[in-house]
Design an enzyme around this catalytic site. Structure first.
Site, mmCIF file in Angstrom:
data_model
loop_
_atom_site.group_PDB
_atom_site.id
_atom_site.type_symbol
_atom_site.label_atom_id
_atom_site.label_comp_id
_atom_site.label_asym_id
_atom_site.label_seq_id
_atom_site.Cartn_x
_atom_site.Cartn_y
_atom_site.Cartn_z
ATOM 1 C CE1 TYR A 121 -19.954 64.865 36.083
ATOM 2 C CE2 TYR A 121 -22.199 65.293 35.361
ATOM 3 C CZ TYR A 121 -21.029 64.567 35.263
ATOM 4 O OH TYR A 121 -20.927 63.559 34.346
ATOM 5 C CD GLN A 183 -15.872 58.467 35.820
ATOM 6 O OE1 GLN A 183 -16.763 57.824 36.378
ATOM 7 N NE2 GLN A 183 -15.749 58.508 34.507
ATOM 8 C CG ASN A 206 -25.184 59.302 34.265
ATOM 9 O OD1 ASN A 206 -24.802 59.348 35.436
ATOM 10 N ND2 ASN A 206 -24.400 58.899 33.289
ATOM 11 C CB SER A 229 -36.701 67.630 32.610
ATOM 12 O OG SER A 229 -37.221 68.933 32.577
ATOM 13 C CD GLN A 251 -38.659 71.130 30.274
ATOM 14 O OE1 GLN A 251 -37.884 70.681 31.109
ATOM 15 N NE2 GLN A 251 -38.324 72.133 29.455
ATOM 16 C CG HIS A 254 -34.531 68.090 29.005
ATOM 17 N ND1 HIS A 254 -33.231 68.512 28.907
ATOM 18 C CD2 HIS A 254 -35.249 69.194 29.317
ATOM 19 C CE1 HIS A 254 -33.161 69.803 29.137
ATOM 20 N NE2 HIS A 254 -34.375 70.246 29.374
ATOM 21 C CD GLU A 319 -37.202 70.258 36.586
ATOM 22 O OE1 GLU A 319 -35.999 70.592 36.542
ATOM 23 O OE2 GLU A 319 -37.680 69.361 35.855
ATOM 24 C CG HIS A 320 -39.746 73.364 34.495
ATOM 25 N ND1 HIS A 320 -39.188 72.116 34.254
ATOM 26 C CD2 HIS A 320 -38.708 74.234 34.556
ATOM 27 C CE1 HIS A 320 -37.877 72.236 34.172
ATOM 28 N NE2 HIS A 320 -37.562 73.500 34.371
ATOM 29 C CG ASP A 353 -34.836 75.427 30.629
ATOM 30 O OD1 ASP A 353 -34.941 75.280 31.856
ATOM 31 O OD2 ASP A 353 -35.188 74.555 29.805
ATOM 32 C CD GLU A 407 -32.450 69.357 77.731
ATOM 33 O OE1 GLU A 407 -31.243 69.373 77.426
ATOM 34 O OE2 GLU A 407 -33.345 69.736 76.964
ATOM 35 C CG HIS A 412 -24.924 71.090 79.498
ATOM 36 N ND1 HIS A 412 -24.268 69.907 79.324
ATOM 37 C CD2 HIS A 412 -25.191 71.574 78.248
ATOM 38 C CE1 HIS A 412 -24.161 69.653 78.027
ATOM 39 N NE2 HIS A 412 -24.708 70.658 77.347
#
Length: 424
Positions: A121, A183, A206, A229, A251, A254, A319-320, A353, A407, A412
């Site tokens: 995506y 979708q 999003n 971010s 950042q 973003h 993250e960074h 990036d 067990e 088994h």
């Protein structure tokens, strides 16, 4: 940008956005509709949410040609070089199957198999992201995934941004579909008449994309639930305030919910960075977004010692992380939690990036405590291989049967004991 001391530091670890009840309900409805109505539902939601009526979901060859013709040659060369850097880095991650034999003839091992199909995506909205194409597709290709498809929202003109299509063609990706939002995730998870179902879905989006990925997880695999971010910069008095400000804003632009945090032992530097951020905001094209981000989630944390500063970084698990100290390598070993670590003044976050090679799909919301950047291993699965020898089973059959009965699993135990009949 707020300036605080570590003792006054509020919690910067944000929980993953669960969405509102209305958003979750809407996503579930969209997924149900796509599962039952296929293409018809994707077309309808594209008209509703993207305000464009499409004749076809799949990008045709002419659209790829037009995209190439609309960009300059230098841009194509830059994308091609970036793709090569990213591929080279990820090729070093490739794992091999392995097998180990013992003296009694037993063979144990691990078989590495690429996923059959992956769906990528690529977000649309306020910007177009050719880099997202590279970072999601290349590790899948290196892993050996045979079938890779892409979904991305169409623009108001019904077309996919040229840069995205050029990036896809550079990588040899021809299956690109004009579908966005929940979708698109539903279509990739369950398939429609046009969009094939895949085994794993990766890529940011999003809140509706994130909620949809959460909803379909289990029927397919996903990479992560990505949040806004984040960047943290660990700096001492040797760092340049104007460079830190620029990196923080890289950042902040973003998303209004992006987080930009300076962690420093120098109150003088914190004040200088605060002033530089304000100055640089004034002529930033995405000023409104960046300014809101800095206001709500921007912060300079002044710590009494470098160890306190490092502890703050690990608490945030960003993250960074940029390390802009006089000796960044000295601090590297102390960092336990960060998605990507950038060392020294020439390793500005955008280097990672776009161009250096490591993946920019990174854990957010503090999940760097337990997760990793998107990588080749995300597109393979591992099967254990057991080939027990007769000698090994003779030696261990009673132990295995005893374990099973401990067990409470008699069948088994009998299954392994059944082999004793071979030795009568």
């Amino acid at each position: 940008m707020k300036i605080v001391t570590r003792s006054d530091l509020p919690s910067l670890r944000r929980s993953v956005d669960q969405g509102t009840e209305e958003q979750r309900r809407a996503v579930k409805e969209i997924i149900t509709e796509v599962k039952s109505r296929g293409d018809e539902a994707v077309f309808a939601y594209t008209r509703q949410f993207d305000e464009v009526s499409l004749e076809s979901l799949k990008v045709n060859p002419d659209e790829f040609d037009q995209a190439y013709e609309s960009v300059d040659g230098e841009f194509v060369e830059i994308l091609t070089e970036a793709a090569a850097n990213i591929r080279s880095f990820h090729e070093k991650q490739l794992s091999q199957s392995w097998f180990d034999t013992s003296s009694d003839g037993t063979l144990l091992g691990q078989k590495i198999t690429a996923l059959d199909a992956a769906g990528v995506y690529v977000p649309g909205g306020t910007a177009a992201y050719p880099s997202s194409v590279f970072m999601n597709v290349i590790p899948a290709q290196v892993a050996g995934v045979d079938h890779i498809v892409m979904c991305t929202p169409p623009g108001e003109d019904g077309k996919v941004p040229a840069g995205v299509l050029v990036a896809a063609r550079i990588l040899g990706i021809t299956e690109v579909y004009k579908a966005g939002g929940a979708q698109a995730i539903a279509a990739l998870a369950y398939g429609t008449e046009t969009i094939p179902a895949v085994d794993k879905i990766t890529g940011p989006g999003n809140v509706f994309v994130a909620l949809a990925k959460r909803e379909v997880f289990g029927d397919v695999d996903i990479d992560m639930i990505a949040g806004p971010s984040e960047i943290a910069i660990l700096a001492d008095e040797s760092a340049a305030s104007t460079e830190i400000a620029a990196d923080l804003l890289s950042q902040a632009e973003h998303d209004a919910r992006s987080s930009s945090v300076l962690i420093t032992t120098s109150a003088v530097l914190a004040e200088a960075v605060n002033n530089a951020v304000e100055e640089q905001l004034n002529d930033l094209p995405r000023e409104d977004i960046a300014r809101q981000s800095v206001k709500d989630y921007g912060m300079a944390v002044v710590c009494p010692t470098m160890q306190d500063a490092v502890d703050t970084v690990n608490e945030i698990a960003p993250e960074h992380l940029e390390i802009l100290t006089s000796d960044p390598y000295q601090q590297l070993g102390k960092i336990k939690h960060a998605g990507a670590i950038f060392l020294g003044p020439y390793s500005s976050e955008p280097v990672g990036d776009y161009f250096a090679g490591p993946n920019h799909v990174l854990p957010t919301n503090g999940t760097a405590r337990f997760s990793s950047p998107l990588n080749v291993d995300d597109f393979v699965k591992k099967s254990s291989v057991i080939a027990y020898s007769e000698e090994a089973l003779k030696k261990n059959v009673d132990k295995i049967a005893r374990f099973a009965r401990l067990e409470g699993l008699e069948a088994h135990a009998r299954a392994v004991e059944k082999r004793k009949e071979r030795w009568k």
